[in-house]
Design a protein around this motif. Structure first.
Motif, PDB file in Angstrom:
ATOM      1  N   UNK A  23       0.833  -1.208   0.000  1.00 54.52           N
ATOM      2  CA  UNK A  23       0.000   0.000   0.000  1.00 54.52           C
ATOM      3  C   UNK A  23       0.867   1.258   0.000  1.00 54.52           C
ATOM      4  N   UNK A  24       1.920   1.245   0.814  1.00 55.50           N
ATOM      5  CA  UNK A  24       2.809   2.404   0.854  1.00 55.50           C
ATOM      6  C   UNK A  24       3.544   2.577  -0.470  1.00 55.50           C
ATOM      7  N   UNK A  25       3.904   1.455  -1.080  1.00 57.62           N
ATOM      8  CA  UNK A  25       4.586   1.525  -2.377  1.00 57.62           C
ATOM      9  C   UNK A  25       3.660   2.100  -3.443  1.00 57.62           C
ATOM     10  N   UNK A  26       2.410   1.668  -3.457  1.00 50.14           N
ATOM     11  CA  UNK A  26       1.438   2.195  -4.421  1.00 50.14           C
ATOM     12  C   UNK A  26       1.229   3.690  -4.200  1.00 50.14           C
ATOM     13  N   UNK A  27       1.131   4.090  -2.942  1.00 49.26           N
ATOM     14  CA  UNK A  27       0.956   5.508  -2.629  1.00 49.26           C
ATOM     15  C   UNK A  27       2.144   6.334  -3.138  1.00 49.26           C
ATOM     16  N   UNK A  33       3.859   9.700  -9.859  1.00 48.06           N
ATOM     17  CA  UNK A  33       3.167   9.873 -11.141  1.00 48.06           C
ATOM     18  C   UNK A  33       2.541  11.260 -11.246  1.00 48.06           C
ATOM     19  N   UNK A  34       1.906  11.702 -10.175  1.00 49.33           N
ATOM     20  CA  UNK A  34       1.272  13.018 -10.183  1.00 49.33           C
ATOM     21  C   UNK A  34       2.308  14.134 -10.353  1.00 49.33           C
ATOM     22  N   UNK A  35       3.441  13.985  -9.651  1.00 49.74           N
ATOM     23  CA  UNK A  35       4.501  14.990  -9.790  1.00 49.74           C
ATOM     24  C   UNK A  35       5.068  15.002 -11.204  1.00 49.74           C
ATOM     25  N   UNK A  36       5.261  13.802 -11.764  1.00 46.06           N
ATOM     26  CA  UNK A  36       5.753  13.719 -13.134  1.00 46.06           C
ATOM     27  C   UNK A  36       4.773  14.298 -14.136  1.00 46.06           C
ATOM     28  N   UNK A  37       3.493  14.050 -13.911  1.00 46.76           N
ATOM     29  CA  UNK A  37       2.457  14.585 -14.798  1.00 46.76           C
ATOM     30  C   UNK A  37       2.417  16.110 -14.723  1.00 46.76           C
ATOM     31  N   UNK A  38       2.659  16.643 -13.513  1.00 46.75           N
ATOM     32  CA  UNK A  38       2.653  18.092 -13.324  1.00 46.75           C
ATOM     33  C   UNK A  38       3.798  18.746 -14.098  1.00 46.75           C
ATOM     34  N   UNK A  39       4.962  18.104 -14.048  1.00 46.26           N
ATOM     35  CA  UNK A  39       6.123  18.673 -14.727  1.00 46.26           C
ATOM     36  C   UNK A  39       6.140  18.401 -16.231  1.00 46.26           C
ATOM     37  N   UNK A  40       5.286  17.514 -16.695  1.00 51.74           N
ATOM     38  CA  UNK A  40       5.270  17.151 -18.106  1.00 51.74           C
ATOM     39  C   UNK A  40       4.973  18.356 -18.986  1.00 51.74           C
ATOM     40  N   UNK A  41       4.052  19.202 -18.567  1.00 48.14           N
ATOM     41  CA  UNK A  41       3.695  20.366 -19.365  1.00 48.14           C
ATOM     42  C   UNK A  41       4.880  21.313 -19.520  1.00 48.14           C
ATOM     43  N   UNK A  42       5.670  21.448 -18.432  1.00 49.60           N
ATOM     44  CA  UNK A  42       6.857  22.290 -18.524  1.00 49.60           C
ATOM     45  C   UNK A  42       7.897  21.688 -19.465  1.00 49.60           C
ATOM     46  N   UNK A  43       8.020  20.352 -19.406  1.00 53.01           N
ATOM     47  CA  UNK A  43       8.973  19.679 -20.287  1.00 53.01           C
ATOM     48  C   UNK A  43       8.566  19.831 -21.752  1.00 53.01           C
ATOM     49  N   UNK A  44       7.264  19.739 -22.007  1.00 52.12           N
ATOM     50  CA  UNK A  44       6.787  19.924 -23.375  1.00 52.12           C
ATOM     51  C   UNK A  44       7.089  21.326 -23.875  1.00 52.12           C
ATOM     52  N   UNK A  45       6.916  22.300 -23.006  1.00 52.59           N
ATOM     53  CA  UNK A  45       7.223  23.677 -23.374  1.00 52.59           C
ATOM     54  C   UNK A  45       8.700  23.848 -23.659  1.00 52.59           C
ATOM     55  N   UNK A  46       9.534  23.252 -22.804  1.00 51.83           N
ATOM     56  CA  UNK A  46      10.976  23.344 -23.002  1.00 51.83           C
ATOM     57  C   UNK A  46      11.395  22.677 -24.305  1.00 51.83           C
ATOM     58  N   UNK A  47      10.789  21.505 -24.601  1.00 53.64           N
ATOM     59  CA  UNK A  47      11.143  20.786 -25.822  1.00 53.64           C
ATOM     60  C   UNK A  47      10.789  21.600 -27.059  1.00 53.64           C
ATOM     61  N   UNK A  48       9.661  22.307 -27.018  1.00 52.26           N
ATOM     62  CA  UNK A  48       9.288  23.154 -28.159  1.00 52.26           C
ATOM     63  C   UNK A  48      10.298  24.274 -28.356  1.00 52.26           C
ATOM     64  N   UNK A  49      10.721  24.868 -27.245  1.00 52.56           N
ATOM     65  CA  UNK A  49      11.738  25.907 -27.334  1.00 52.56           C
ATOM     66  C   UNK A  49      13.054  25.349 -27.855  1.00 52.56           C
ATOM     67  N   UNK A  50      13.356  24.099 -27.461  1.00 56.97           N
ATOM     68  CA  UNK A  50      14.606  23.476 -27.898  1.00 56.97           C
ATOM     69  C   UNK A  50      14.619  23.268 -29.410  1.00 56.97           C
ATOM     70  N   UNK A  51      13.550  22.668 -29.921  1.00 58.71           N
ATOM     71  CA  UNK A  51      13.509  22.409 -31.363  1.00 58.71           C
ATOM     72  C   UNK A  51      13.462  23.711 -32.164  1.00 58.71           C
ATOM     73  N   UNK A  52      12.833  24.734 -31.587  1.00 59.76           N
ATOM     74  CA  UNK A  52      12.812  26.026 -32.263  1.00 59.76           C
ATOM     75  C   UNK A  52      14.209  26.633 -32.313  1.00 59.76           C
ATOM     76  N   UNK A  53      14.996  26.410 -31.247  1.00 59.44           N
ATOM     77  CA  UNK A  53      16.342  26.978 -31.203  1.00 59.44           C
ATOM     78  C   UNK A  53      17.297  26.289 -32.171  1.00 59.44           C
ATOM     79  N   UNK A  54      16.981  25.045 -32.579  1.00 63.20           N
ATOM     80  CA  UNK A  54      17.827  24.344 -33.547  1.00 63.20           C
ATOM     81  C   UNK A  54      17.908  25.130 -34.847  1.00 63.20           C
ATOM     82  N   UNK A  55      16.781  25.657 -35.272  1.00 67.70           N
ATOM     83  CA  UNK A  55      16.747  26.399 -36.524  1.00 67.70           C
ATOM     84  C   UNK A  55      17.442  27.755 -36.388  1.00 67.70           C
TER      85      UNK A  55
END
Length: 265
Positions: A23-27, A33-55
């Motif tokens: 139970x503690x492991x599942x918690x 998972x929730x923390x990773x999901x929260x940061x996912x949007x920031x990572x997506x934003x960073x990745x867009x900026x990264x690919x834009x900077x390539x050009x």
């Protein structure tokens, strides 16, 4: 948190039940998972900026970055190979039973290295990169770096010692109890490892990537040979002797490179 978990498992029998552990492991997994999901949007934003900077900067710029990072990645890989090669040496010379005992004690003492890495090293590394152009400021910050690591070792080591006694009592395994004599040398080796790891990141922050890689290649070759000879001659205690040698040799080799950098500055 790790020390708290050990304390709870030792003094409260309820937490030793398998369903409670599950139970503690599942918690914990769901919280991660929730923390990773929260940061996912920031990572997506960073990745867009990264690919834009390539050009904007061109592929040649990032090809140079990849080439430079190769030496750092290689140095980190060699460092990991030295650490985990001990298990193969013990398995080949002494047997897999000794590997289990060694891994048990190594996992506990390695908490010291992990804690310092997550606190002291991660705190000082960005500061070192900002003052690398000033040799005087860089050397002063390095001294504070080592001093903070030493203070951390002094306070955390007794907690690790108490924790391993509680865990041994909790596990109740005869082989682990009989192998307790290896814990002291391993803890001493872990304390030295803190300083060698600190030296690793100091050299990295100074931008000496190639020098770091070639010296770690030397550390890897010498340490593996020494560990093999040490275990062959001394038996199980030889693996602890090999770890102490590895950390001392790594610290000496990397410190010599740092001194050259300071002298050149």
């Amino acid at each position: 948190m790790g020390f708290f978990v050990i304390f709870v498992f030792h003094f409260f029998e309820l937490f030793r039940e398998l369903w409670v552990v599950l139970a503690l492991w599942v918690f914990g997994a769901f919280s991660a998972f929730l923390l990773g999901f929260f940061w996912l949007f920031k990572l997506l934003l960073i990745s867009r900026l990264f690919f834009a900077s390539i050009f904007l900067k061109g592929l040649g710029y990032y090809a140079g970055v990849v080439g430079k990072s190769f030496f750092v990645f290689g140095a980190m890989l060699l460092n990991a190979l030295v650490i985990y090669s001990d298990r193969f040496i013990v398995a080949g010379l002494l047997g897999v039973d000794y590997v289990g005992v060694y891994t048990f004690y190594w996992s506990i003492v390695n908490a010291l290295v992990v804690l310092v890495s997550a606190t002291v090293i991660q705190s000082y590394y960005p500061k070192l990169t900002r003052v690398v152009s000033s040799v005087d400021d860089f050397s002063k910050l390095v001294k504070l770096f080592y001093r903070s690591a030493l203070i951390f070792i002094i306070f955390i080591s007794p907690l690790i010692y108490i924790s391993v006694l509680l865990v041994i009592d909790f596990v109740g395994d005869v082989a682990i109890r009989d192998g307790f004599y290896i814990f002291g040398p391993l803890l001493f080796g872990a304390a030295l490892k803190v300083f060698s790891e600190s030296s690793f990141y100091i050299i990295y922050s100074a931008g000496l990537d190639k020098g770091l890689f070639y010296r770690m290649l030397l550390v890897f070759a010498v340490s593996v040979v020494f560990s093999f000879v040490s275990v062959s001659a001394l038996g199980f205690i030889g693996v602890a002797v090999g770890q102490v040698f590895h950390t001392c040799f790594m610290f000496f080799v990397l410190t010599s490179l740092y001194r050259k950098f300071i002298g050149r500055g």
